[in-house]
Scaffold this motif. Structure first.
Motif, PDB file in Angstrom:
ATOM      1  N   HIS A 194       0.820  -1.213   0.000  1.00 35.68           N
ATOM      2  CA  HIS A 194       0.000   0.000   0.000  1.00 35.68           C
ATOM      3  C   HIS A 194       0.856   1.266   0.000  1.00 35.68           C
ATOM      4  N   ALA A 195       2.039   1.207   0.603  1.00 38.71           N
ATOM      5  CA  ALA A 195       2.935   2.374   0.553  1.00 38.71           C
ATOM      6  C   ALA A 195       3.364   2.614  -0.893  1.00 38.71           C
ATOM      7  N   ILE A 196       3.655   1.544  -1.618  1.00 35.05           N
ATOM      8  CA  ILE A 196       4.067   1.675  -3.018  1.00 35.05           C
ATOM      9  C   ILE A 196       2.872   2.139  -3.862  1.00 35.05           C
ATOM     10  N   HIS A 197       1.689   1.635  -3.548  1.00 34.62           N
ATOM     11  CA  HIS A 197       0.477   2.184  -4.184  1.00 34.62           C
ATOM     12  C   HIS A 197       0.431   3.702  -4.006  1.00 34.62           C
ATOM     13  N   ASN A 198       0.646   4.151  -2.787  1.00 37.13           N
ATOM     14  CA  ASN A 198       0.560   5.588  -2.506  1.00 37.13           C
ATOM     15  C   ASN A 198       1.633   6.353  -3.287  1.00 37.13           C
ATOM     16  N   GLY A 199       2.808   5.758  -3.404  1.00 37.86           N
ATOM     17  CA  GLY A 199       3.869   6.380  -4.196  1.00 37.86           C
ATOM     18  C   GLY A 199       3.486   6.491  -5.661  1.00 37.86           C
ATOM     19  N   LEU A 200       2.859   5.430  -6.178  1.00 34.12           N
ATOM     20  CA  LEU A 200       2.485   5.405  -7.603  1.00 34.12           C
ATOM     21  C   LEU A 200       1.450   6.480  -7.953  1.00 34.12           C
ATOM     22  N   THR A 201       0.717   6.953  -6.952  1.00 33.18           N
ATOM     23  CA  THR A 201      -0.280   7.995  -7.231  1.00 33.18           C
ATOM     24  C   THR A 201       0.397   9.293  -7.686  1.00 33.18           C
ATOM     25  N   GLU A 233      -5.251  -2.190  -8.824  1.00 31.92           N
ATOM     26  CA  GLU A 233      -4.214  -2.399  -9.850  1.00 31.92           C
ATOM     27  C   GLU A 233      -2.865  -1.889  -9.346  1.00 31.92           C
ATOM     28  N   LYS A 234      -2.881  -0.723  -8.717  1.00 27.13           N
ATOM     29  CA  LYS A 234      -1.619  -0.191  -8.160  1.00 27.13           C
ATOM     30  C   LYS A 234      -1.156  -1.044  -6.979  1.00 27.13           C
ATOM     31  N   VAL A 235      -2.088  -1.539  -6.188  1.00 25.63           N
ATOM     32  CA  VAL A 235      -1.724  -2.376  -5.039  1.00 25.63           C
ATOM     33  C   VAL A 235      -1.113  -3.697  -5.527  1.00 25.63           C
ATOM     34  N   ALA A 236      -1.620  -4.232  -6.641  1.00 22.76           N
ATOM     35  CA  ALA A 236      -1.063  -5.485  -7.174  1.00 22.76           C
ATOM     36  C   ALA A 236       0.399  -5.291  -7.561  1.00 22.76           C
ATOM     37  N   PHE A 237       0.702  -4.194  -8.254  1.00 22.63           N
ATOM     38  CA  PHE A 237       2.108  -3.940  -8.601  1.00 22.63           C
ATOM     39  C   PHE A 237       2.902  -3.639  -7.327  1.00 22.63           C
ATOM     40  N   GLY A 238       2.259  -2.998  -6.363  1.00 16.74           N
ATOM     41  CA  GLY A 238       2.902  -2.756  -5.062  1.00 16.74           C
ATOM     42  C   GLY A 238       3.231  -4.055  -4.347  1.00 16.74           C
ATOM     43  N   THR A 239       2.364  -5.038  -4.494  1.00 15.54           N
ATOM     44  CA  THR A 239       2.604  -6.345  -3.868  1.00 15.54           C
ATOM     45  C   THR A 239       3.825  -7.017  -4.493  1.00 15.54           C
ATOM     46  N   GLY A 256       1.964 -15.172 -12.029  1.00 17.20           N
ATOM     47  CA  GLY A 256       1.044 -15.989 -12.834  1.00 17.20           C
ATOM     48  C   GLY A 256      -0.406 -15.618 -12.547  1.00 17.20           C
ATOM     49  N   PHE A 257      -0.711 -15.426 -11.263  1.00 18.61           N
ATOM     50  CA  PHE A 257      -2.069 -15.023 -10.879  1.00 18.61           C
ATOM     51  C   PHE A 257      -2.426 -13.674 -11.497  1.00 18.61           C
ATOM     52  N   CYS A 258      -1.530 -12.706 -11.355  1.00 19.03           N
ATOM     53  CA  CYS A 258      -1.798 -11.362 -11.892  1.00 19.03           C
ATOM     54  C   CYS A 258      -2.042 -11.415 -13.397  1.00 19.03           C
ATOM     55  N   MET A 259      -1.220 -12.193 -14.101  1.00 18.06           N
ATOM     56  CA  MET A 259      -1.388 -12.295 -15.556  1.00 18.06           C
ATOM     57  C   MET A 259      -2.722 -12.971 -15.897  1.00 18.06           C
ATOM     58  N   ASP A 260      -3.083 -13.995 -15.122  1.00 20.26           N
ATOM     59  CA  ASP A 260      -4.350 -14.708 -15.369  1.00 20.26           C
ATOM     60  C   ASP A 260      -5.559 -13.792 -15.233  1.00 20.26           C
ATOM     61  N   VAL A 261      -5.530 -12.942 -14.212  1.00 16.40           N
ATOM     62  CA  VAL A 261      -6.740 -12.142 -13.947  1.00 16.40           C
ATOM     63  C   VAL A 261      -6.629 -10.718 -14.486  1.00 16.40           C
ATOM     64  N   GLY A 262      -5.522 -10.415 -15.168  1.00 21.79           N
ATOM     65  CA  GLY A 262      -5.405  -9.112 -15.818  1.00 21.79           C
ATOM     66  C   GLY A 262      -4.946  -7.980 -14.917  1.00 21.79           C
ATOM     67  N   LEU A 263      -4.173  -8.300 -13.880  1.00 24.05           N
ATOM     68  CA  LEU A 263      -3.597  -7.253 -13.028  1.00 24.05           C
ATOM     69  C   LEU A 263      -2.205  -6.893 -13.534  1.00 24.05           C
ATOM     70  N   THR A 283       3.857  -4.990 -14.991  1.00 26.63           N
ATOM     71  CA  THR A 283       4.946  -4.202 -15.600  1.00 26.63           C
ATOM     72  C   THR A 283       4.554  -2.723 -15.606  1.00 26.63           C
ATOM     73  N   PHE A 284       5.559  -1.859 -15.821  1.00 22.02           N
ATOM     74  CA  PHE A 284       5.268  -0.430 -15.972  1.00 22.02           C
ATOM     75  C   PHE A 284       4.334  -0.208 -17.161  1.00 22.02           C
ATOM     76  N   ALA A 285       4.605  -0.925 -18.267  1.00 13.33           N
ATOM     77  CA  ALA A 285       3.781  -0.761 -19.471  1.00 13.33           C
ATOM     78  C   ALA A 285       2.324  -1.117 -19.179  1.00 13.33           C
ATOM     79  N   ASP A 286       2.108  -2.161 -18.366  1.00 13.67           N
ATOM     80  CA  ASP A 286       0.732  -2.535 -17.993  1.00 13.67           C
ATOM     81  C   ASP A 286       0.022  -1.387 -17.288  1.00 13.67           C
ATOM     82  N   MET A 287       0.798  -0.553 -16.587  1.00 18.42           N
ATOM     83  CA  MET A 287       0.198   0.561 -15.840  1.00 18.42           C
ATOM     84  C   MET A 287       0.117   1.834 -16.683  1.00 18.42           C
ATOM     85  N   GLY A 288       0.533   1.726 -17.940  1.00 15.40           N
ATOM     86  CA  GLY A 288       0.447   2.892 -18.825  1.00 15.40           C
ATOM     87  C   GLY A 288       1.738   3.693 -18.899  1.00 15.40           C
ATOM     88  N   ILE A 289       2.796   3.209 -18.195  1.00 19.47           N
ATOM     89  CA  ILE A 289       4.085   3.917 -18.238  1.00 19.47           C
ATOM     90  C   ILE A 289       4.899   3.324 -19.379  1.00 19.47           C
TER      91      ILE A 289
END
Ligand SMILES: [Zn+2]
Length: 197
Positions: free
Chosen positions: A86-93, A105-111, A130-137, A140-146
């Protein structure tokens, strides 16, 4: 499911570092057990639930994921605690490309970044990515639009995440802005590796 993915790992980090729970006490066995049940349910039922929901179907897997996302994650977080994810989520904002993302979505990358900070073993990374890829979380940075990483913006996000006022301090490892920055870079690299990019 992205938010619920963090629950067990953050509760475990709080337990390992003797942090105070969100409810103000110590981390109980009950909290860790609920958080683990949350994680196990995501891994076992997440993909099935996503596929059903996308086709407007309500199945047992969907019901189990609703329980995991609300009851198990909620109680696991309240009686557990927050840490790196969650700290990394907050940073990503702070990164403008991430503004369109959902909280989970940000929390998943934070995890994923938290697991790098904790030097999680390959089997666990394999399962989580594998879980994130399966469910579409995003993994990568590119997945987040970066599309192109701006080092200054990423360091600003890492510095925010590592601030003493946030919850990265509940990690059982030493936290600095540079360590968080490097962990985000490595998390993205792991995500790209699994995607064959
Ligand atoms: Zn959350």
């Amino acid at each position: 499911m992205g938010d619920a993915l963090a629950t067990y790992f953050e509760a475990k980090a709080c337990q390992d570092s003797n942090a105070t729970s969100c409810a103000g006490g110590t981390i109980t066995t009950a909290a860790i057990t609920l958080a683990k049940a949350c994680y196990d349910t995501l891994i076992e039922e997440g993909l099935k639930a996503k596929l059903a929901v996308e086709n407007n179907a309500v199945t047992d897997a969907v019901e189990k994921i609703i329980e995991a996302n609300t009851l198990l994650s909620g109680m696991g977080f309240e009686s557990g605690g927050l840490a790196g994810a969650h700290a990394i989520h907050n940073g990503l904002t702070a990164i403008k490309e991430c503004h369109h993302l959902y909280h989970g979505e940000k929390v998943a990358f934070g995890t994923l970044t938290q697991l790098v900070l904790e030097n999680a073993d390959e089997d666990l990374l394999d399962e989580v990515v594998g879980f994130c890829m399966d469910v579409g979380l995003p993994t990568t940075f590119a997945d987040m639009g970066i599309e192109k990483v701006d080092k200054d913006a990423l360091m600003e996000a890492a510095t925010l995440a590592a601030a003493p006022t946030d919850t990265c301090g509940n990690e059982p490892v030493e936290i600095t802005p540079q360590k968080v920055y490097d962990a985000m870079i490595a998390a993205d690299a792991i995500g790209r590796y699994y995607k064959g990019l």
